[in-house]
Design an enzyme around this catalytic site. Structure first.
Site, PDB file in Angstrom:
ATOM      1  N   ARG A  41       0.833  -1.203   0.000  1.00 12.61           N
ATOM      2  CA  ARG A  41       0.000   0.000   0.000  1.00 12.61           C
ATOM      3  C   ARG A  41       0.868   1.254   0.000  1.00 12.61           C
ATOM      4  NH1 ARG A  41      -0.820   4.835   2.400  1.00 12.61           N
ATOM      5  NH2 ARG A  41      -0.411   3.878   4.445  1.00 12.61           N
ATOM      6  N   ASP A  42       1.432   1.586   1.144  1.00 10.42           N
ATOM      7  CA  ASP A  42       2.241   2.801   1.246  1.00 10.42           C
ATOM      8  C   ASP A  42       3.456   2.737   0.330  1.00 10.42           C
ATOM      9  OD1 ASP A  42       2.668   5.345   2.385  1.00 10.42           O
ATOM     10  OD2 ASP A  42       4.158   4.528   3.748  1.00 10.42           O
ATOM     11  N   HIS A 246       6.752   4.833  12.288  1.00  6.73           N
ATOM     12  CA  HIS A 246       6.697   4.775  10.822  1.00  6.73           C
ATOM     13  C   HIS A 246       7.761   5.747  10.316  1.00  6.73           C
ATOM     14  CE1 HIS A 246       4.272   4.332   6.965  1.00  6.73           C
ATOM     15  NE2 HIS A 246       5.077   5.349   6.683  1.00  6.73           N
ATOM     16  N   HIS A 248      10.460   7.045   7.486  1.00  6.43           N
ATOM     17  CA  HIS A 248      11.003   7.058   6.134  1.00  6.43           C
ATOM     18  C   HIS A 248      12.515   7.235   6.215  1.00  6.43           C
ATOM     19  CE1 HIS A 248       7.308   7.554   3.427  1.00  6.43           C
ATOM     20  NE2 HIS A 248       6.864   7.232   4.638  1.00  6.43           N
ATOM     21  N   CYS A 279       6.015   9.660  -0.550  1.00  2.09           N
ATOM     22  CA  CYS A 279       4.696  10.227  -0.268  1.00  2.09           C
ATOM     23  C   CYS A 279       4.362  11.265  -1.319  1.00  2.09           C
ATOM     24  CB  CYS A 279       4.663  10.871   1.118  1.00  2.09           C
ATOM     25  SG  CYS A 279       3.066  11.642   1.522  1.00  2.09           S
ATOM     26  N   ASN A 288       9.929   4.089   2.653  1.00  2.00           N
ATOM     27  CA  ASN A 288       9.881   3.614   4.023  1.00  2.00           C
ATOM     28  C   ASN A 288      11.165   2.867   4.361  1.00  2.00           C
ATOM     29  OD1 ASN A 288       6.840   4.009   4.805  1.00  2.00           O
ATOM     30  ND2 ASN A 288       6.828   3.118   2.753  1.00  2.00           N
TER      31      ASN A 288
END
Length: 362
Positions: A41-42, A246, A248, A279, A288
């Site tokens: 997803r991300d 979370h 990056h 993003c 990430n």
């Protein structure tokens, strides 16, 4: 495609008796760290090329076989704003699903939730549900919230409370995200006190956990320490077990930040195979933290995490080549280079053996 049971076997070795005169030491029990794999997803939402649902489903399948037990599998966001998340319903239908594992999906608003609920209502009851969990998100600054969801933080929380209430009534687990907890690309440094109050608001509406996102990737151990001291300690502090990290890896600090968070009692972290990500609303942010890098960093530490490092590195190599992008995982690249050397050595040994066999016949 679905499966009723996860095939996870545990190999048990018989205990060895200590020889006379030697002292036996108890095996150190390693503390469990949860990894939420966000690659499908991300990790994919910022790719430029269109990715077919079948490829996304295969990514989920390979991650499952590699031992990941929480895999964020898609998003019911408008394809107009995030084109790569189109076809999430097809991904959920195509991928293998196992009982006991979780496949959360991002739901930005009530419309997205209604689409998901309609999909679930049409699924045969005998199947493992497409998902049992949603993720909702907001930001730590109004500037980022407006760029991302066209509303202020307060307005986004108001919208999400309605989504959370409906999701809870439907029996879905809810996880929350707070973006830009260190720096915002539009308004600069973020006050940790704001992060704490926003995180508490998400918990109050029913989120079982809130993931704190260094979306820009500018955090380092000092700023992460300052953030977590404010969020966790003191009056109104949030228990560490309710939080996740979370990070990056824009400045190469993500793994270091994870170890800082571990010192504060945080035991859940988001990661993406192959360092996938970025993003669309944070210009310049890279992917990430790579799942492979996290697993390797935890080797020999007091912590253990799910997943087979070699298998996950193989998944990272595969998806990177499939997307025609470089593998952002340092560990993944190192393991791939080692595999290539080993293959060359095997081929050389085979060639030498063949040549010797031919010589023997002459």
């Amino acid at each position: 495609m679905f499966f009723r049971h996860a095939g996870r076997s545990i190999l048990r070795r018989p205990a060895r008796l200590c020889p006379p005169g030697q002292r036996a030491y108890a095996t150190t029990v390693r503390e469990r760290v949860r990894i939420v794999e966000v690659g499908p997803r991300d990790g994919l939402q910022n790719e430029s090329a269109v990715i077919p649902p079948a490829v996304k489903a295969e990514l989920v399948n390979r991650l499952t076989r590699a031992g990941m037990d929480i895999i964020e599998s898609g998003s019911f966001v408008s394809p107009k704003w995030v084109p790569q998340m189109a076809g999430t319903a097809d991904v959920l239908k195509l991928m293998e699903r196992h009982e006991g594992l979780h496949y959360p999906v991002l739901v930005p608003n009530m419309k997205g939730l209604e689409i998901l609920l309609d999909l679930l209502s049409k699924q045969p009851k005998s199947e493992v549900p497409y998902t049992d969990e949603i993720a909702v998100f907001t930001a730590a600054t109004d500037a980022f919230a407006k760029a991302n969801t066209n509303c202020t933080v307060a307005e986004s929380l108001e919208r999400l409370s309605v989504v959370a209430k409906r999701a809870t009534s439907e029996g879905l687990r809810i996880r929350g995200y707070v973006s830009v907890v260190i720096d915002c690309p539009y308004s600069g440094h973020v006050d940790p006190a704001n992060v704490r109050s926003i995180s508490q608001a998400l918990l109050d509406m029913g989120c079982y956990e809130v993931s704190l996102g260094d979306t820009v990737g500018t955090g380092n151990p000092t700023t992460v320490d300052r953030l977590l001291r404010t969020v966790i300690q003191g009056n109104g502090g949030i228990p560490a077990e309710k939080l996740a990290g979370h990070f990056h890896d824009t400045y190469g600090m993500a793994v270091a930040n994870i170890f800082t968070a571990l010192e504060h009692g945080v035991r859940t972290f988001d990661a993406a195979v192959g360092g996938l990500g970025g993003c669309p609303y944070s210009p310049g942010a890279t992917g990430n933290v790579a799942t492979e890098d996290v697993l390797y960093a935890l080797r020999g530490s007091p912590y253990e995490a799910p997943g087979d490092l070699e298998a996950i590195a193989g998944v990272g190599t595969w998806i990177s080549k499939t997307l025609n992008r470089s593998n952002a995982s340092r560990v993944g690249r190192a393991l791939e280079a080692r595999r290539e050397r080993e293959n060359v050595e095997k081929e050389r040994e085979t060639d030498v053996g063949a040549a010797e066999a031919i010589s023997a016949k002459l």
